[in-house]
Enzyme design. Sequence first.
Site, PDB file in Angstrom:
ATOM      1  N   ASP A   3      32.281 -13.020 -46.206  1.00  0.00           N
ATOM      2  CA  ASP A   3      31.628 -13.451 -44.693  1.00  0.00           C
ATOM      3  C   ASP A   3      30.101 -14.136 -44.814  1.00  0.00           C
ATOM      4  O   ASP A   3      29.311 -12.919 -45.124  1.00  0.00           O
ATOM      5  CB  ASP A   3      31.771 -12.274 -43.490  1.00  0.00           C
ATOM      6  N   GLY A   4      29.864 -15.027 -44.434  1.00  0.00           N
ATOM      7  CA  GLY A   4      28.499 -15.632 -44.483  1.00  0.00           C
ATOM      8  C   GLY A   4      28.168 -16.747 -45.281  1.00  0.00           C
ATOM      9  O   GLY A   4      28.505 -16.721 -46.417  1.00  0.00           O
ATOM     10  N   GLY A   5      27.735 -17.921 -44.746  1.00  0.00           N
ATOM     11  CA  GLY A   5      27.343 -19.085 -45.484  1.00  0.00           C
ATOM     12  C   GLY A   5      28.757 -19.773 -46.179  1.00  0.00           C
ATOM     13  O   GLY A   5      28.454 -20.684 -47.253  1.00  0.00           O
TER      14      GLY A   5
ATOM     15  N   MET B 187      27.888  -6.860 -32.339  1.00  0.00           N
ATOM     16  CA  MET B 187      26.703  -6.562 -32.936  1.00  0.00           C
ATOM     17  C   MET B 187      25.923  -5.523 -31.765  1.00  0.00           C
ATOM     18  O   MET B 187      25.943  -6.255 -30.366  1.00  0.00           O
ATOM     19  CB  MET B 187      25.747  -7.760 -33.232  1.00  0.00           C
TER      20      MET B 187
ATOM     21  N   GLY C  84      24.778 -16.177 -37.429  1.00  0.00           N
ATOM     22  CA  GLY C  84      25.486 -17.028 -38.156  1.00  0.00           C
ATOM     23  C   GLY C  84      24.383 -18.058 -38.797  1.00  0.00           C
ATOM     24  O   GLY C  84      23.298 -18.160 -38.539  1.00  0.00           O
TER      25      GLY C  84
ATOM     26  N   GLY D  14      32.064 -19.397 -39.646  1.00  0.00           N
ATOM     27  CA  GLY D  14      31.692 -19.800 -38.385  1.00  0.00           C
ATOM     28  C   GLY D  14      31.177 -21.196 -38.234  1.00  0.00           C
ATOM     29  O   GLY D  14      31.890 -21.842 -37.689  1.00  0.00           O
TER      30      GLY D  14
ATOM     31  N   SER E  76      35.003 -17.557 -37.436  1.00  0.00           N
ATOM     32  CA  SER E  76      34.311 -16.611 -36.689  1.00  0.00           C
ATOM     33  C   SER E  76      33.756 -17.034 -35.387  1.00  0.00           C
ATOM     34  O   SER E  76      33.059 -18.136 -35.437  1.00  0.00           O
ATOM     35  CB  SER E  76      33.069 -16.139 -37.499  1.00  0.00           C
TER      36      SER E  76
ATOM     37  N   MET F 135      29.208  -4.608 -36.332  1.00  0.00           N
ATOM     38  CA  MET F 135      27.793  -4.469 -36.821  1.00  0.00           C
ATOM     39  C   MET F 135      27.210  -3.271 -35.898  1.00  0.00           C
ATOM     40  O   MET F 135      26.361  -3.839 -35.312  1.00  0.00           O
ATOM     41  CB  MET F 135      27.178  -5.642 -37.108  1.00  0.00           C
TER      42      MET F 135
HETATM   43  C1  DX5 Z   1      27.269 -12.470 -39.397  1.00  0.00           C
HETATM   44  C2  DX5 Z   1      28.616 -12.588 -39.017  1.00  0.00           C
HETATM   45  C3  DX5 Z   1      29.351 -13.794 -39.642  1.00  0.00           C
HETATM   46  C4  DX5 Z   1      28.790 -15.174 -38.911  1.00  0.00           C
HETATM   47  C5  DX5 Z   1      29.144 -16.068 -39.997  1.00  0.00           C
HETATM   48  O1  DX5 Z   1      26.399 -11.613 -39.436  1.00  0.00           O
HETATM   49  O2  DX5 Z   1      29.094 -11.603 -39.651  1.00  0.00           O
HETATM   50  O3  DX5 Z   1      30.851 -13.695 -39.247  1.00  0.00           O
HETATM   51  O4  DX5 Z   1      29.624 -15.569 -37.779  1.00  0.00           O
HETATM   52  O5  DX5 Z   1      28.464 -17.214 -39.549  1.00  0.00           O
HETATM   53  P1  DX5 Z   1      28.463 -18.572 -40.788  1.00  0.00           P
HETATM   54  O6  DX5 Z   1      29.864 -18.679 -41.160  1.00  0.00           O
HETATM   55  O7  DX5 Z   1      27.946 -19.574 -39.818  1.00  0.00           O
HETATM   56  O8  DX5 Z   1      27.570 -18.088 -41.759  1.00  0.00           O
HETATM   57 ZN    ZN Z   2      31.263 -11.087 -39.374  1.00  0.00          ZN
END
Ligand code: DX5
Ligand code: ZN
Length: 221
Positions: free
Chosen positions: A180-182, A42, A149, A202, A13, A73
């Site tokens: 996606d996320g964490g 976003m 992120g 990310g 990401s 988003m």
């Molecule tokens: C959050 C985004 C993700 C974000 C993930 O709303 O959609 O793509 O970049 O970041 P990490 O991998 O750090 O959770």
């Molecule tokens: Zn994302």
Amino acid sequence: MANRSGNVIVSPSALAADFLHLDNEIEMINASEADWLHVDVMDGVFVPNISIGSPIIKSIGQAIKKPMDVHLMIVDPGRYIGMFRDLGAHLLNVHYEACTHLHRVVQQIRDAGMRPAVTLNPATPVSVLEEIITEVDMVLLMSVNPGFGGQKFIVNTLDKIARLRKLIDSRGAKTLIEIDGGINAETGAQCVAAGADVLVAGSYVFANKDPKEAIRTLKSL
Ligand code: DX5
Ligand code: ZN
């Protein structure tokens, strides 16, 4: 059957990239084993944060040699389908929660020449996709609340992946499951074991001392 262990699709990401040195970051992705580049858009309305818009995505699109996996988003994403096609998006993810006429938006994305994907927030059940699962190329399950992120992986996502896998297989569909996320080596391995095909990461990639190695680790899960 969909992709399984050892054949994970990795989509770093760009939200966690160093935007002052974006050329270096894109070069790193081009030279890495990453399959796609995930681009988060976003609008400060659908989510509380604002990220990047067309000028930066255009520059990324011109330099990146991998498909762009664009995650919108934004409210009413159907308004911008042509714009993201022109910016070079290959996959276009729209949120279920942001579309009044999801079926129409999915068809419009395909008609524009991109691969349609539908994203679900953590509180949205997989069952809302029952009538549309065969029409979409990918479902993106958010494993954090979208907008930022570096958040902690929501463990309930693992059960949700299994439910989605069951729905996809029961319809004989080829729909990919993206998370996606964490995501890191540990949560990524759990997602793949539960039936995920694509991992977005990310901070795990871009904040890593060796981003290419982090990508290789995710690829090998
Ligand atoms: C959050 C985004 C993700 C974000 C993930 O709303 O959609 O793509 O970049 O970041 P990490 O991998 O750090 O959770
Ligand atoms: Zn994302």
